[in-house]
Write an enzyme that holds these catalytic residues in place. Structure first.
Site, mmCIF file in Angstrom:
data_model
loop_
_atom_site.group_PDB
_atom_site.id
_atom_site.type_symbol
_atom_site.label_atom_id
_atom_site.label_comp_id
_atom_site.label_asym_id
_atom_site.label_seq_id
_atom_site.Cartn_x
_atom_site.Cartn_y
_atom_site.Cartn_z
ATOM 1 N N ARG A 158 -2.074 -9.897 2.419
ATOM 2 C CA ARG A 158 -0.508 -8.980 3.201
ATOM 3 C C ARG A 158 -1.247 -8.285 5.160
ATOM 4 N NH1 ARG A 158 1.181 -3.117 1.122
ATOM 5 N NH2 ARG A 158 -0.781 -3.002 1.079
ATOM 6 N N ASP A 441 -3.868 4.501 -1.921
ATOM 7 C CA ASP A 441 -3.581 4.151 -0.325
ATOM 8 C C ASP A 441 -2.846 4.709 0.863
ATOM 9 O OD1 ASP A 441 -0.891 3.708 -0.376
ATOM 10 O OD2 ASP A 441 -1.708 1.416 -0.422
#
Length: 521
Positions: A158, A441
């Protein structure tokens, strides 16, 4: 002026930042960056329209795409079964544990789980190179050795979102896109090796807000494949549907990337953040405490049902959301409750028709897999489950009513605490932070600070009758900073200043990582 690297010296960087690799970065920047900036400007324009009261709708100009009879490219063999995907930053030990975890897929993250210091970015690409070549290893300070098993998870990468710059690499004095440099370096160093090994360059694409942003990615794929003389269609992408605008353009996003597409993922935490962000000035769209916004509330349910139906109609995988729990070795009672919730979540996803799911910790791989095996048995996926009975309206996608929902002091306080702890961790170079037995996150920190801004800005009422205000925020912030040991701990002073700016500013900052990035090396 050409391309310049301004970052501090990182050991081994000469093997990553080669002249040929940087030439690909430069070419992508020169050909695509102007469009990237135009699309980011369109995001801001759309926000102004929403602030004036405009509602989301399915695009009339793309009705033919939604109603057309077409499918995405066939799914590669090593992406057919994706029951469990584990995610984590491109950090050596965590990558080895994830690749060895028994998960079907590992998503190596340059985005929300990584603090993008220059060192983290460069070393992350070194780690990727080693992982692809099966040479990744790690020796702990205690002397414990880590290496890859014979059988490992399929690797997806990603890159950062379209909005994030990479300030350490300039073209004609202008920072390049974090997205393009992450993508270009990954592809340049690994694509041919991956193809030779019978897999391919597979990506997760974050934070898209329109099919035009998907088109930009597709153009980047074609340009890069042609530049490296790799067959078109070698790249495969799974797009995270983690913004409210993207939920209205799922068919269109699949269509734009159809030659490189493998699926969509229900990025639940960023999706909640996006809804708060888009409706930030709307008193009728205020969400309650984050923990009360379950996947079964109306707007989340509508979004996931539509995602499954859309993917399967087009021959693409539909991937479920994250289980963020981190098992505790000290508290079996916490484990029991959290594992039961994880099982319930994964059972619902498998029953609804998802083809797989996300976990944050290796200990959750097996229990998540079991729920998908119960539903699918030996089948690699359930793309044949078309969910034709599902019909979702624009109103359902934005129906934020949550019966019994409330804003509590505990929820307010938790948002302050999580945001402070995460920002401190991020500024110290760690983008995947264990907080209260959850892997936090950037997405969950975004929810925390966005809710605080929305509650304070709209003078939301707490369950105890008090009004959310700047004074309440400052009081709670001071108490939470003290509980964490005071502003002298780590980078809590900087974290507090950033959070104050995010919560108390008249204007809403689009992403917390933008002001915070200025304080990273």
């Amino acid at each position: 002026m050409g391309i310049e690297v301004k970052g501090p010296k990182v050991a081994g960087s000469e093997a990553i930042l080669t002249r040929e690799a940087l030439a690909l970065v430069e070419r992508l920047h020169r050909e695509l960056n102007a469009r990237r900036e135009q699309l980011l400007a369109r995001r801001a324009e759309r926000q102004r329209e929403l602030d004036r009261g405009q509602e989301f709708q399915f695009l009339p100009e793309t009705k033919k795409v939604r109603e057309g009879d077409w499918k995405v490219a066939g799914i590669p063999k090593d992406l057919a079964r994706r029951f469990v995907e584990i995610t984590g930053p491109v950090e050596r030990k965590m990558m080895i544990n994830a690749l060895n975890s028994g998960a079907d897929v590992f998503m190596a993250d340059f985005e929300d789980a990584l603090s993008p210091t220059w060192s983290n970015i460069v070393v992350g690409h070194q780690n990727l190179k080693d992982a692809v070549r099966r040479t990744l290893s790690f020796s702990s300070p205690e002397g414990k050795q880590y290496k890859l098993n014979q059988k490992i998870a399929t690797l997806l990468v990603r890159p950062r979102g379209w909005h994030l710059p990479e300030k350490h690499v300039l073209v004609d004095g202008q920072p390049v896109s974090g997205s393009l440099i992450d993508f270009a370096l990954t592809l340049f160093h690994n694509a041919r090796e991956q193809l030779d090994r019978g897999t391919g360059p597979y990506f997760y694409l974050p934070k898209l807000e329109s099919h035009l942003e998907a088109r930009l990615w597709n153009d980047a794929f074609v340009l890069a494949q042609d530049s490296l003389k790799i067959p078109r269609g070698s790249i495969r992408a799974t797009v995270l549907v983690e913004t409210l605008p993207a939920a209205f353009e799922m068919d269109e996003i699949l269509y734009e990337l159809r030659d490189h597409m493998s699926g969509l993922n229900a990025g639940r935490w960023d999706y909640m953040f996006s809804l708060i962000k888009k409706y930030r000035t709307r008193k009728d769209k205020i969400l309650p405490d984050r923990v009360q916004v379950a996947m079964t509330v109306p707007f989340m349910r509508a979004y996931t049902e539509l995602l499954i139906k859309t993917c399967h109609r087009r021959g693409a995988s539909a991937m479920g959301g994250m289980a963020p729990f981190i098992p505790s070795r000290k508290n079996p009672e916490i484990n029991e409750k959290a594992l039961a919730k994880t099982r319930e979540d994964k059972k619902r996803e498998a029953t609804d028709g998802f083809d797989g799911t996300w976990v944050a910790h290796p200990d959750l791989v097996q229990i998540s897999r079991e729920e998908f095996v119960k539903v699918l048995g030996e089948k690699p996926n359930q793309i044949d489950k078309l969910r034709s009975e599902v019909s979702v309206t624009a109103e359902q996608l934005t129906d934020t009513r949550i019966p019994g929902g409330s804003i509590t002091e505990a929820g307010f306080r938790n948002n302050v605490d999580v945001a402070l702890q995460y920002l401190n961790s991020w500024l110290l170079g760690n983008g995947a932070a264990a907080i209260h037995n959850l892997m936090e996150d950037a997405a969950t920190a975004e929810i925390s600070r966005a809710q605080l801004w929305q509650w304070v800005r709209n003078s939301a009422r707490l369950a105890d009758g008090r009004t959310a205000s700047a004074d309440l925020y400052q009081k709670v912030r001071d108490e939470e900073v003290a509980k964490l040991g005071g502003p002298q701990q780590g980078r809590l002073r900087d974290a507090t200043e950033i959070l104050d700016g995010l919560v108390l500013s008249q204007d809403f900052s689009e992403f917390l990582t933008l002001p915070a990035y200025r304080l990273l090396d």
